[in-house]
Design an enzyme around this catalytic site. Sequence first.
Site, PDB file in Angstrom:
ATOM      1  N   ASN B 151       0.864  -1.174   0.000  1.00 57.68           N
ATOM      2  CA  ASN B 151       0.000   0.000   0.000  1.00 57.68           C
ATOM      3  C   ASN B 151       0.907   1.233   0.000  1.00 57.68           C
ATOM      4  OD1 ASN B 151      -1.691   2.098   0.581  1.00 57.68           O
ATOM      5  ND2 ASN B 151      -2.499   1.239   2.468  1.00 57.68           N
ATOM      6  N   CYS B 154       0.678   6.069   1.605  1.00 55.82           N
ATOM      7  CA  CYS B 154       1.069   6.412   2.964  1.00 55.82           C
ATOM      8  C   CYS B 154       2.090   7.530   2.905  1.00 55.82           C
ATOM      9  CB  CYS B 154       1.733   5.224   3.652  1.00 55.82           C
ATOM     10  SG  CYS B 154       0.666   3.819   3.754  1.00 55.82           S
ATOM     11  N   GLY B 241     -16.586   2.165  -1.973  1.00 59.71           N
ATOM     12  CA  GLY B 241     -17.961   1.775  -2.279  1.00 59.71           C
ATOM     13  C   GLY B 241     -18.369   2.171  -3.682  1.00 59.71           C
ATOM     14  N   GLY B 268     -15.598  -0.200  -5.551  1.00 60.45           N
ATOM     15  CA  GLY B 268     -17.049  -0.152  -5.678  1.00 60.45           C
ATOM     16  C   GLY B 268     -17.690  -1.383  -6.251  1.00 60.45           C
TER      17      GLY B 268
HETATM   18  C1  LIG Z   1     -12.492   0.169   6.330  1.00 65.38           C
HETATM   19  C2  LIG Z   1     -11.472   0.068   5.241  1.00 65.38           C
HETATM   20  C3  LIG Z   1     -10.146  -0.210   5.555  1.00 65.38           C
HETATM   21  C4  LIG Z   1      -9.190  -0.305   4.545  1.00 65.38           C
HETATM   22  N1  LIG Z   1      -7.899  -0.618   4.871  1.00 65.38           N
HETATM   23  C5  LIG Z   1      -6.968  -0.761   3.881  1.00 65.38           C
HETATM   24  C6  LIG Z   1      -5.643  -1.142   4.175  1.00 65.38           C
HETATM   25  O1  LIG Z   1      -5.290  -1.412   5.312  1.00 65.38           O
HETATM   26  N2  LIG Z   1      -4.748  -1.232   3.142  1.00 65.38           N
HETATM   27  C7  LIG Z   1      -5.115  -0.973   1.852  1.00 65.38           C
HETATM   28  O2  LIG Z   1      -4.284  -1.074   0.953  1.00 65.38           O
HETATM   29  N3  LIG Z   1      -6.384  -0.633   1.543  1.00 65.38           N
HETATM   30  C8  LIG Z   1      -7.315  -0.521   2.524  1.00 65.38           C
HETATM   31  N4  LIG Z   1      -8.612  -0.180   2.193  1.00 65.38           N
HETATM   32  C9  LIG Z   1      -8.951   0.064   0.788  1.00 65.38           C
HETATM   33  C10 LIG Z   1      -9.637  -1.137   0.152  1.00 65.38           C
HETATM   34  O3  LIG Z   1      -8.779  -2.242   0.144  1.00 65.38           O
HETATM   35  C11 LIG Z   1     -10.075  -0.809  -1.274  1.00 65.38           C
HETATM   36  O4  LIG Z   1      -8.960  -0.429  -2.030  1.00 65.38           O
HETATM   37  C12 LIG Z   1     -11.085   0.324  -1.305  1.00 65.38           C
HETATM   38  O5  LIG Z   1     -11.981   0.206  -0.232  1.00 65.38           O
HETATM   39  C13 LIG Z   1     -11.876   0.381  -2.615  1.00 65.38           C
HETATM   40  O6  LIG Z   1     -12.601  -0.779  -2.831  1.00 65.38           O
HETATM   41  P1  LIG Z   1     -14.182  -0.928  -2.446  1.00 65.38           P
HETATM   42  O7  LIG Z   1     -14.866   0.250  -3.057  1.00 65.38           O
HETATM   43  O8  LIG Z   1     -14.594  -2.238  -3.013  1.00 65.38           O
HETATM   44  O9  LIG Z   1     -14.257  -0.886  -0.955  1.00 65.38           O
HETATM   45  C14 LIG Z   1      -9.572  -0.091   3.200  1.00 65.38           C
HETATM   46  C15 LIG Z   1     -10.901   0.184   2.899  1.00 65.38           C
HETATM   47  C16 LIG Z   1     -11.854   0.265   3.888  1.00 65.38           C
HETATM   48  C17 LIG Z   1     -13.274   0.573   3.507  1.00 65.38           C
END
Ligand SMILES: Cc1cc2nc3c(=O)[nH]c(=O)nc-3n(C[C@H](O)[C@H](O)[C@H](O)COP(=O)(O)O)c2cc1C
Lengths: 327, 327, 284, 284
Positions: B151, B154, B241, B268
């Site tokens: 990731n 950061c 989302g 999403g």
């Molecule tokens: C509550 C939460 C915690 C997350 N923690 C991390 C994380 O620790 N490392 C990371 O690379 N992405 C993290 N993400 C990002 C997700 O892995 C993903 O890239 C992002 O939510 C978009 O996908 P989605 O729309 O399907 O949720 C987090 C997302 C959410 C919602």
Amino acid sequence: MGRDIKKKSEVRSQESGEKTPRTGKPDLSVNIAGIQLKNPVMAASGTFGYGEEYAPYLDLNRLGAVVVKGLSLKPRQGNPPPRIVETAAGMLNSIGLQNMGVEIFIEKKLPFLKKFDTKVIVNFFGDSIDEYCAVAKVLDGADGIAGLEMNISCPNKQEGWLEFGTNPDLTFRVVSAVRKSTKLPLIVKLSPNVTDITVLAKAAQDAGADVLSLINTLSGMAVDVNTQRPKLGNIIGGLSGPAIKPVALKMVWQVFKTVKLPLIGIGGIMTAEDAIEFMLVGASVVQVGTVNFIDPQASIKIVDGIEDYFKKNKIKNVKEMVGSLRI
Amino acid sequence: MGRDIKKKSEVRSQESGEKTPRTGKPDLSVNIAGIQLKNPVMAASGTFGYGEEYAPYLDLNRLGAVVVKGLSLKPRQGNPPPRIVETAAGMLNSIGLQNMGVEIFIEKKLPFLKKFDTKVIVNFFGDSIDEYCAVAKVLDGADGIAGLEMNISCPNKQEGWLEFGTNPDLTFRVVSAVRKSTKLPLIVKLSPNVTDITVLAKAAQDAGADVLSLINTLSGMAVDVNTQRPKLGNIIGGLSGPAIKPVALKMVWQVFKTVKLPLIGIGGIMTAEDAIEFMLVGASVVQVGTVNFIDPQASIKIVDGIEDYFKKNKIKNVKEMVGSLRI
Amino acid sequence: MEKVLYNEKILPLYYKLGMSWEGLPAIEPGQFVMLRITEQVDPLLRRPFGVYKILGLGAGGQGSEGSEQGIEILYKVVGKGTKLMANLKPGYTVDVLGPLGNGFQPISKVGSVRQNQRIIMAAGGIGIVPFYLLAKNYHLSSISLKLLFGGRGKDDLPGLEDFKKFGIDTAVSTDDGSMGKNGLVTDLLKKELSKKGDCVVYACGPKAMLKAVAKMAEDADTPCYVSLDNAMACGIGACLGCAVKIRGQGSGVRSQKSKAFSPYKMVCKDGPVFDAKEIAWEEI
Amino acid sequence: MEKVLYNEKILPLYYKLGMSWEGLPAIEPGQFVMLRITEQVDPLLRRPFGVYKILGLGAGGQGSEGSEQGIEILYKVVGKGTKLMANLKPGYTVDVLGPLGNGFQPISKVGSVRQNQRIIMAAGGIGIVPFYLLAKNYHLSSISLKLLFGGRGKDDLPGLEDFKKFGIDTAVSTDDGSMGKNGLVTDLLKKELSKKGDCVVYACGPKAMLKAVAKMAEDADTPCYVSLDNAMACGIGACLGCAVKIRGQGSGVRSQKSKAFSPYKMVCKDGPVFDAKEIAWEEI
Ligand SMILES: Cc1cc2nc3c(=O)[nH]c(=O)nc-3n(C[C@H](O)[C@H](O)[C@H](O)COP(=O)(O)O)c2cc1C
Ligand SMILES: Cc1cc2nc3c(=O)[nH]c(=O)nc-3n(C[C@H](O)[C@H](O)[C@H](O)COP(=O)(O)OP(=O)(O)OC[C@H]3O[C@@H](n4cnc5c(N)ncnc54)[C@H](O)[C@@H]3O)c2cc1C
Ligand SMILES: Cc1cc2nc3c(=O)[nH]c(=O)nc-3n(C[C@H](O)[C@H](O)[C@H](O)COP(=O)(O)OP(=O)(O)OC[C@H]3O[C@@H](n4cnc5c(N)ncnc54)[C@H](O)[C@@H]3O)c2cc1C
Ligand SMILES: Cc1cc2nc3c(=O)[nH]c(=O)nc-3n(C[C@H](O)[C@H](O)[C@H](O)COP(=O)(O)O)c2cc1C
Ligand code: FES
Ligand code: FES
């Protein structure tokens, strides 16, 4: 003027103009860069036609301002259909800046708008610095225009199709040039598709912008899994609507902390509460876009809702609100 | 291997692994950078805990892979609450990368995950290049890890808190360094909060990434108009989302056209159709995040839905789909 | 906000939605309304629907049945908005914007039609909608009406019984042969166009059908009007989202008001009904 | 997917929602479920609700009324999700995830309570929810139960009649004096704590109330358990979204499993009921 104004937050909007506010009635007026608005709600460019289209559905006199669909020097035919597609809590559009050109606008559309007691802000663009300046000059000569809003989310044909609004140097150059081409108040509308919007905001400020408006649409795409084709004729389009509000709010907040200019907050506003969120993070004025399609009276409901909020929270005027987020 | 593979699109995913596909049953397997997945659906980091939390609600064996919550060298306590807020068709989170640290993960959490017939991908981060490398080295030594996901959204503590993922030079340096610290397949997870994601994608590719995953969350904010305070303790959070799907799709499409690496599409995804949209624009694999909260079985429904789509459209395998958007 | 009077499933995927509408304005056949069915932001945009029937006495005495003034929408469940609509119950409210757009040209204004006046209505599936009001306007006149109604199968011929009740001369085709002639509505049209006497074709249905109908009418030198259904956001000509490409200079029936020629017209405002000759079919 | 059995308005803003639940598991007082009320993406996330009653025979014979197995939710309409819930009708389906979290400690496990065992339940408004099952567990036992129930006004005391029916000793307070004592539930608690005999306080309500209750219980050296209601995404400890700050080392009742001390616990998994002494109230 004897009004008791709390110095609660940095003051962005200039002195409010209503001289004798009715007792108990909050003062919604706001003056940005000399444009005196009766309230801080504008209809956003591209979502309200030339005002005319919406005139049967709401009282245009109740709006702070109407920002008209973006104009270029010559007419533009826009992108091939399909041009719109709904997404989750949002929509993509690839209208492609279809418009009748600035001269026909002045001849055919401006006279209608001038009849109303609202401000007319003209949104415009070009695909070269020269075109931007040429449009601004034409508009400078027209009567009944309160201000210009420069859409800089357009590619620069002369320099590798790089978007004016994504490169601080290009932003600075195009805004500086336009600044010299018009005496009208100049609003620069920022693109959100950048790493750090404050850098672009500063470039626009340094180049002489009077006001910044943000955000324009986020770049996006949608695919039809049945045809395996993009849902938009242009493949890529601009995302607007409630989906983008969190992104817009964050950018307004960042820019508010960075530049001194008054700000116009745009992006996903559906209700008065949404508008107030933007004011709290630093917008002196808001523009409402996509919601016009959903509820043609939304902008007026937002004006009324802001007034109610001011009353309920004993807020005297817009200035008191702007940027007053408690952190 | 005698399977008739249409060379319909550029081939990103390496040769599919299932040797004797049952007649009529489409082959959902996919191999990215040597990681052999039984299907192209992974649970996204941060939305699936360490797998354990979801084990009572779905059969982990049915997933292509589980990507665990991001790990750092030492435990991190994360941001002050409130940490989540719902937005229109999305949510903001400011968890702040709370985690138990890589060593406790290996000791306490990895053994559970190893029991399942799914791949374990470990998401990790650091606030300096050294920390990134240190975590990667610790993980390199552990057993049962199929790959690493870096990731890079950061901030770099040592260099002015600039985010690693928003600057191509920093991206290049941190990925190069990590590349040397591990023999495991290396997935680099890109941030969408940039002007041109293809520049960052190229930097990661040049630095030795095996796979790119995108997108991470969009930067956003929300305000409570009743308290006039930010709705998140950290003020700013990450938007995820369905609201962000159009932005994610467009970025995957752009990156697909730019780099040669296999891509993991994220953002999403709620349904199999959403996943297929990502595959059409170039993702070999998808990750599902926020939807896990809404329907713990969503990832499995997506696997089944992709299979149905393949059957209905007579698609033999993942490779045939990837990037096959008709334009 | 209009009140739902009824919401009745008439076929597996088709419903009739009756809504009260105080002070109902006059509505031309072919005009539409934009409905907002939820206060949530998903679905976000209004959805366009033709007006199928006028309820109560209606403006201009258009109405037919029931006593309360209002309209009836005939709709097909295809996606999330129409799925939500199917849950509407009497007493729920719906937000209606309209009537919008330009309906079918009255036959009196269709210049070239002189003798043995005949209207052919070609409908594909849910494309039946504008023809109920149209038929109502003419069925007691000297003009002869013919409905050609095509669908995938017998479950895709919504409202057929309404036209039968009217006594409209109707020919039916289905792709699967489950009712009427096995084939396309254009097969029926071919036969119909080969008959003697001036006629005008009004058509509504999927784009591919309209394209074929337009071609046949053009070949037969018969005036033809088609109702298009592009996706819409505003419905009132403001967003420029529902653009349809039109043929070059000098083609359209409606005049081009601006000096600059634009190759696009807006389905919501300039249509949804267009002279088929105006449309650049090759790009559709 | 569970079936809605009834959805009844009991007060202007409060409803009781009965849902069938086949193979109903055992549910502790204080546990909750996450409801998904729509297939649309607005509202997007599930919403947490405590279980108010068990319907039918229930697992472990917890149930009371009706014959179909299920649960009853008592909810207040506060925003878009609960507004949608108010539209649910019998026969609609709802997606239920649960039961989740840890409920109230049985009094037998509350170490310091030895003699004249007494349970004080302090509820603020919708905070009444966990106490129905709790009261049911004890009202036939030797333990004496006292309910202190506070609300803004008489319309904010949902379910009061249920406790009366039970014969639970109840004291009521309202901010506006429209029912019971004019004042806060903490005024009632003060009096109650001054009485003789060991007791334990169980509390649920707004954060400010819980903070005050925790302070009073601590001052009185009385064990106190509070049910928190942070916003949640997953409800099962995966997202780390519902964090609550806890006091430093060596405080909690529940053991810290990991070596590294984290100053946060998750309301959904470690709670929603916590020993009041665990919570870092100064940061709430
Ligand atoms: C509550 C939460 C915690 C997350 N923690 C991390 C994380 O620790 N490392 C990371 O690379 N992405 C993290 N993400 C990002 C997700 O892995 C993903 O890239 C992002 O939510 C978009 O996908 P989605 O729309 O399907 O949720 C987090 C997302 C959410 C919602
Ligand atoms: C002027 C006009 C009049 C119409 N009259 C009627 C009518 O009387 N009865 C009726 O049932 N429908 C009518 N339609 C079509 C109707 O508007 C769409 O079916 C409806 O908007 C779909 O909404 P949804 O949310 O259910 O589908 P969505 O979830 O938005 O989409 C589902 C599927 O339908 C497709 N779709 C969406 N909108 C349209 C559209 N406008 N045209 C074609 N395909 C579309 C999408 O691409 C997708 O594949 C009319 C459309 C127009 C423009
Ligand atoms: C463990 C637990 C058990 C609960 N049990 C019940 C119950 O039995 N009955 C009941 O009516 N409610 C209960 N709640 C609260 C309930 O979850 C919220 O009222 C609900 O989620 C609001 O959803 P909404 O969409 O209507 O409001 P939204 O539109 O999401 O928000 C409306 C307003 O409510 C506030 N809000 C949202 N969620 C919460 C929350 N969790 N706590 C406090 N304020 C919130 C928002 O900040 C906003 O001001 C419980 C919450 C938790 C965490
Ligand atoms: C259909 C459509 C057309 C638009 N055209 C323009 C335009 O011509 N110039 C411009 O600066 N912005 C244009 N915009 C952007 C809006 O003015 C606004 O910045 C954006 O939609 C975000 O606000 P919203 O979420 O309230 O719609 C357009 C937006 C839409 C939806
Ligand atoms: S739908 Fe907006 S112009 Fe037609
Ligand atoms: S709600 Fe996800 S951890 Fe508690």
